[in-house]
Design an enzyme around this catalytic site. Structure first.
Site: not given
Length: 282
Positions: A2-3, A100, A118
């Site tokens: 994500p930017e 997650h 992650r």
DNA sequence: CAACCCACCTGACTGC
DNA sequence: TGCAGTCAGGTGGGTT
């Protein structure tokens, strides 16, 4: 993943369903993300609080919570590489924990879930009054879509720097929120190679680059962000973006340049790929 | 301080 | 089918 455009898309999608809602309950499954989640403070400060605003600083999501007369708190969310916020309606019977999923805020009839395979993302808490001095915010450069960011600022801020253009943009110290995809895309549209030393950008090139950064970020927001082939990025309702179809160089090594038909090249430094067209970019 | 390198983590994909 | 190797949107900390 994500930017800025992806984070902004998430922000907008969450704002629609979560603004004005009250926190009923918070469950935190694990705290060992990029920074330890302050579970105790969250449990103390947020139940009963109402979401008053949802903002974005660079790639950081800022949830503003207010409870009674106590001072406003900010919950800071960073998506890292693989983080997602997902808002789901409990009436739909959807209460099972996702793989997650680390944090869940139960808000009225909605659940706000934080999912991050992650675990490079983070959830933090601070007083609104100290937001600007928070470590996740204080070193951020200006917002690229604001008037503060222009060619002059870029020119002034890049003299005598030995860094490559792409790497300079990624640090976010001058201008916040630009990641690897959009740094590469903006370089393409500006006709400059991402690995060129940033100090050697002329004033007109800085003008051009600042403008192209704004354009590419705005277009990407309009397209709901970039969802790459792994499908990792989705907005707060689970929808994919489609700006990946408008990439000119990113992830297109070996393919034909959409402008001149040359072969798009890939170079690696610091384990990260930069993409450029050798003919269109100097 | 600036430049550089690296670790942090999981999953998807590639090639043998 | 499996298994090892490679790669990924970010970023701060440690070392020159």
């Amino acid at each position: 993943m994500p930017e800025l455009p992806e984070v902004e898309t998430v922000r907008r999608s969450l704002e629609i369903v979560a603004l004005g809602r009250k926190v009923r309950e918070i469950v935190i499954k694990r705290t060992d993300l990029r920074y330890p989640i302050p579970a105790e403070r969250i449990q103390t400060d947020l139940p009963g609080a109402t979401l008053m605003g949802l903002e974005r600083r660079g790639k950081v999501l800022v949830f503003r919570f207010k409870r009674g007369r106590s001072a406003e708190r900010c919950l800071l969310g960073h998506l890292g590489m693989s983080g997602r916020f997902l808002a789901t309606e409990r009436a739909a019977g959807n209460t099972a924990w996702l793989k997650h999923e680390h944090v869940r805020l139960t808000m009225d009839t909605w659940d706000l879930r934080f999912i991050d395979p992650r675990r490079f993302g983070s959830i933090e808490l601070c007083l609104s009054s100290s937001l600007t001095s928070h470590p996740r915010v204080k070193n951020l450069g200006v917002e690229p879509l604001s008037n503060e960011f222009d060619g002059d600022l870029l020119f002034q801020g890049t003299r005598r720097k030995q860094v490559r253009i792409r790497d300079f943009l990624l640090t976010g110290n001058l201008v916040a929120g630009v990641g690897n995809i959009y740094a590469n895309e903006a370089c393409f549209h500006s006709g400059v190679r991402p690995q060129r030393p940033v100090s050697r950008l002329s004033r007109p090139e800085c003008q051009r680059l600042s403008m192209e950064i704004k354009k590419v970020l705005e277009s990407a927001i309009d397209a709901g962000g970039s969802t790459l082939s792994d499908g990792g990025y989705v907005d707060g309702s689970g929808n994919s973006g489609w700006f990946q179809f408008s990439h000119w160089v990113y992830n297109r090594a070996g393919e034909a340049c959409k402008r001149c038909d040359s072969t798009v090249k890939k170079v690696k430094d610091l384990k990260r790929s930069a993409f450029y067209c050798p003919k269109c970019q100097k």
